[in-house]
Design an enzyme around this catalytic site. Sequence first.
Site, PDB file in Angstrom:
ATOM      1  N   ILE A   1       4.231   2.078  -3.378  1.00 16.25           N
ATOM      2  CA  ILE A   1       5.523   1.371  -3.270  1.00 16.25           C
ATOM      3  C   ILE A   1       5.585   0.121  -4.151  1.00 16.25           C
ATOM      4  O   ILE A   1       6.646  -0.472  -4.306  1.00 16.25           O
ATOM      5  CB  ILE A   1       5.909   1.047  -1.806  1.00 16.25           C
ATOM      6  CG1 ILE A   1       4.845   0.185  -1.116  1.00 16.25           C
ATOM      7  CG2 ILE A   1       6.200   2.323  -1.017  1.00 16.25           C
ATOM      8  CD1 ILE A   1       5.289  -0.345   0.250  1.00 16.25           C
TER       9      ILE A   1
ATOM     10  N   THR B   1      -2.074  -3.416   5.937  1.00 13.89           N
ATOM     11  CA  THR B   1      -2.119  -3.850   7.345  1.00 13.89           C
ATOM     12  C   THR B   1      -3.410  -4.575   7.731  1.00 13.89           C
ATOM     13  O   THR B   1      -3.570  -4.937   8.894  1.00 13.89           O
ATOM     14  CB  THR B   1      -1.943  -2.642   8.288  1.00 13.89           C
ATOM     15  OG1 THR B   1      -2.975  -1.692   8.001  1.00 13.89           O
ATOM     16  CG2 THR B   1      -0.590  -1.987   8.123  1.00 13.89           C
TER      17      THR B   1
ATOM     18  N   TYR C   1      -0.349 -12.176   6.163  1.00 13.93           N
ATOM     19  CA  TYR C   1       0.275 -10.905   6.577  1.00 13.93           C
ATOM     20  C   TYR C   1       1.641 -11.187   7.220  1.00 13.93           C
ATOM     21  O   TYR C   1       2.653 -10.565   6.875  1.00 13.93           O
ATOM     22  CB  TYR C   1      -0.652 -10.184   7.562  1.00 13.93           C
ATOM     23  CG  TYR C   1      -0.047  -8.980   8.240  1.00 13.93           C
ATOM     24  CD1 TYR C   1       0.106  -7.776   7.558  1.00 13.93           C
ATOM     25  CD2 TYR C   1       0.373  -9.037   9.572  1.00 13.93           C
ATOM     26  CE1 TYR C   1       0.668  -6.662   8.181  1.00 13.93           C
ATOM     27  CE2 TYR C   1       0.926  -7.939  10.205  1.00 13.93           C
ATOM     28  CZ  TYR C   1       1.074  -6.747   9.513  1.00 13.93           C
ATOM     29  OH  TYR C   1       1.628  -5.652  10.128  1.00 13.93           O
TER      30      TYR C   1
HETATM   31  N1  LIG Z   1      -1.131  -1.598  13.520  1.00 14.93           N
HETATM   32  C1  LIG Z   1      -0.501  -2.549  14.218  1.00 14.93           C
HETATM   33  O1  LIG Z   1      -0.999  -3.075  15.226  1.00 14.93           O
HETATM   34  C2  LIG Z   1       0.875  -2.991  13.785  1.00 14.93           C
HETATM   35  C3  LIG Z   1       1.508  -4.020  14.499  1.00 14.93           C
HETATM   36  C4  LIG Z   1       2.775  -4.429  14.083  1.00 14.93           C
HETATM   37  C5  LIG Z   1       3.401  -3.836  13.007  1.00 14.93           C
HETATM   38  N2  LIG Z   1       2.737  -2.854  12.324  1.00 14.93           N
HETATM   39  C6  LIG Z   1       3.420  -2.256  11.170  1.00 14.93           C
HETATM   40  O2  LIG Z   1       3.658  -0.893  11.474  1.00 14.93           O
HETATM   41  C7  LIG Z   1       3.560  -0.102  10.285  1.00 14.93           C
HETATM   42  C8  LIG Z   1       2.579   1.023  10.492  1.00 14.93           C
HETATM   43  O3  LIG Z   1       1.281   0.483  10.736  1.00 14.93           O
HETATM   44  P1  LIG Z   1       0.004   1.431  10.806  1.00 14.93           P
HETATM   45  O4  LIG Z   1      -0.967   0.776  11.744  1.00 14.93           O
HETATM   46  O5  LIG Z   1       0.434   2.837  11.017  1.00 14.93           O
HETATM   47  O6  LIG Z   1      -0.581   1.276   9.313  1.00 14.93           O
HETATM   48  P2  LIG Z   1      -1.865   1.995   8.691  1.00 14.93           P
HETATM   49  O7  LIG Z   1      -2.491   2.926   9.645  1.00 14.93           O
HETATM   50  O8  LIG Z   1      -2.716   0.912   8.088  1.00 14.93           O
HETATM   51  O9  LIG Z   1      -1.240   2.872   7.506  1.00 14.93           O
HETATM   52  C9  LIG Z   1      -0.748   2.265   6.364  1.00 14.93           C
HETATM   53  C10 LIG Z   1       0.010   3.288   5.563  1.00 14.93           C
HETATM   54  O10 LIG Z   1       0.565   2.619   4.438  1.00 14.93           O
HETATM   55  C11 LIG Z   1       0.243   3.342   3.266  1.00 14.93           C
HETATM   56  N3  LIG Z   1       0.136   2.417   2.148  1.00 14.93           N
HETATM   57  C12 LIG Z   1      -0.667   1.327   2.025  1.00 14.93           C
HETATM   58  N4  LIG Z   1      -0.470   0.732   0.844  1.00 14.93           N
HETATM   59  C13 LIG Z   1       0.501   1.450   0.210  1.00 14.93           C
HETATM   60  C14 LIG Z   1       1.140   1.350  -1.044  1.00 14.93           C
HETATM   61  N5  LIG Z   1       0.834   0.370  -1.918  1.00 14.93           N
HETATM   62  N6  LIG Z   1       2.072   2.282  -1.379  1.00 14.93           N
HETATM   63  C15 LIG Z   1       2.390   3.287  -0.521  1.00 14.93           C
HETATM   64  N7  LIG Z   1       1.824   3.447   0.676  1.00 14.93           N
HETATM   65  C16 LIG Z   1       0.880   2.521   1.042  1.00 14.93           C
HETATM   66  C17 LIG Z   1      -1.079   4.025   3.574  1.00 14.93           C
HETATM   67  O11 LIG Z   1      -1.211   5.133   2.698  1.00 14.93           O
HETATM   68  P3  LIG Z   1      -2.669   5.751   2.332  1.00 14.93           P
HETATM   69  O12 LIG Z   1      -3.206   6.392   3.576  1.00 14.93           O
HETATM   70  O13 LIG Z   1      -2.357   6.743   1.284  1.00 14.93           O
HETATM   71  O14 LIG Z   1      -3.499   4.580   1.885  1.00 14.93           O
HETATM   72  C18 LIG Z   1      -0.844   4.444   5.024  1.00 14.93           C
HETATM   73  O15 LIG Z   1      -0.113   5.624   5.081  1.00 14.93           O
HETATM   74  C19 LIG Z   1       3.175  -1.074   9.164  1.00 14.93           C
HETATM   75  O16 LIG Z   1       4.327  -1.472   8.484  1.00 14.93           O
HETATM   76  C20 LIG Z   1       2.586  -2.257   9.906  1.00 14.93           C
HETATM   77  O17 LIG Z   1       2.713  -3.449   9.168  1.00 14.93           O
HETATM   78  C21 LIG Z   1       1.514  -2.411  12.694  1.00 14.93           C
END
Ligand SMILES: NC(=O)c1ccc[n+]([C@@H]2O[C@H](COP(=O)([O-])OP(=O)(O)OC[C@H]3O[C@@H](n4cnc5c(N)ncnc54)[C@H](OP(=O)(O)O)[C@@H]3O)[C@@H](O)[C@H]2O)c1
Length: 275
Positions: free
Chosen positions: A32, A57, A120
């Site tokens: 992205i 993240t 972050y």
């Molecule tokens: N985890 C939490 O506790 C939490 C809390 C609040 C909000 N959130 C938000 O919720 C959302 C989902 O979190 P999650 O825990 O599912 O995240 P995650 O497991 O860390 O997954 C991150 C995803 O983003 C993709 N990604 C990373 N860098 C990228 C880039 N430069 N271009 C395109 N894709 C990219 C990764 O793709 P690859 O696998 O191909 O690397 C992966 O699919 C995020 O927006 C996060 O900020 C999470």
Amino acid sequence: MIFGATGLLGKALTHEWSGDEVVALSSRDVDIRDGERVREVVRKHTPDWIVLSAAYTDVDGCESNPDKAFAVNRDGAVHVAGAAKAAGSKMMFLSSDYVFDGKRTKPYETEDPRNPQSVYGRSKAEAEVRLLEALPDCCIARTSWLFGVGGKCFPDTILKLAATRPALDVVNDQRGCPTYAGDLANAIVDLCHKNASGIVHVTNAGDCSWFEFAQEIVKDAGLSTEVRPVSSQQMSRPAPRPAYSVLSPASLRLCGVEMPEWKDALRRYLKERSS
Ligand SMILES: NC(=O)c1ccc[n+]([C@@H]2O[C@H](COP(=O)([O-])OP(=O)(O)OC[C@H]3O[C@@H](n4cnc5c(N)ncnc54)[C@H](OP(=O)(O)O)[C@@H]3O)[C@@H](O)[C@H]2O)c1
């Protein structure tokens, strides 16, 4: 169209979304940070909805690599918003409780002022502001303390540690809302079908400290590991964590969506993990 389909939430979203055609993208399909590539793929599919779950993240990693944090979390989101606008797609952006400073003692409402304390959190807060300017009818879903079978998460870490240690020290002075990826995914599908816009807080119901969360995990898993409360000071981390980041469910209720209690969600997670 789901950006971040290989992540914890992305996997749950891809699994739960039925009845609509879904284009699921990883960072290998589209980075992205590459605005031209984002526009190209969005133009090709012209989706009704784009869910931007992709993010950098690693909260501590963001402190040591702010350039990457802003390039992915803020600028990447702006690229997706631009492509959504050009294609006439609606956009759902996943944001975080880290946009708040955590200094309150009652649940945060959507209109409470942002005051992020970490890189972050700042990258997410700046993305929110830029998205609302670029695409005023986008939907921003703030969530917190995500757990699920699709990746690394707190309950998984606790269960792995509890299997090898007689006692665990867990912080008791940070409070938030644990959120099961499957429940969040269902709520997101629902919000898209309801054509939601604006900021919505989407977490499981109820709140706890990490210590209380760990106690419940160990109890539900039938383990006898002792869980001991400690302070954040005793467990110093590179990025500051909000002490209180409970998100009010009022905005979600206004959209006609209810989330189950986190304790119920945890039991379903443990079942899913062991099956
Ligand atoms: N985890 C939490 O506790 C939490 C809390 C609040 C909000 N959130 C938000 O919720 C959302 C989902 O979190 P999650 O825990 O599912 O995240 P995650 O497991 O860390 O997954 C991150 C995803 O983003 C993709 N990604 C990373 N860098 C990228 C880039 N430069 N271009 C395109 N894709 C990219 C990764 O793709 P690859 O696998 O191909 O690397 C992966 O699919 C995020 O927006 C996060 O900020 C999470």
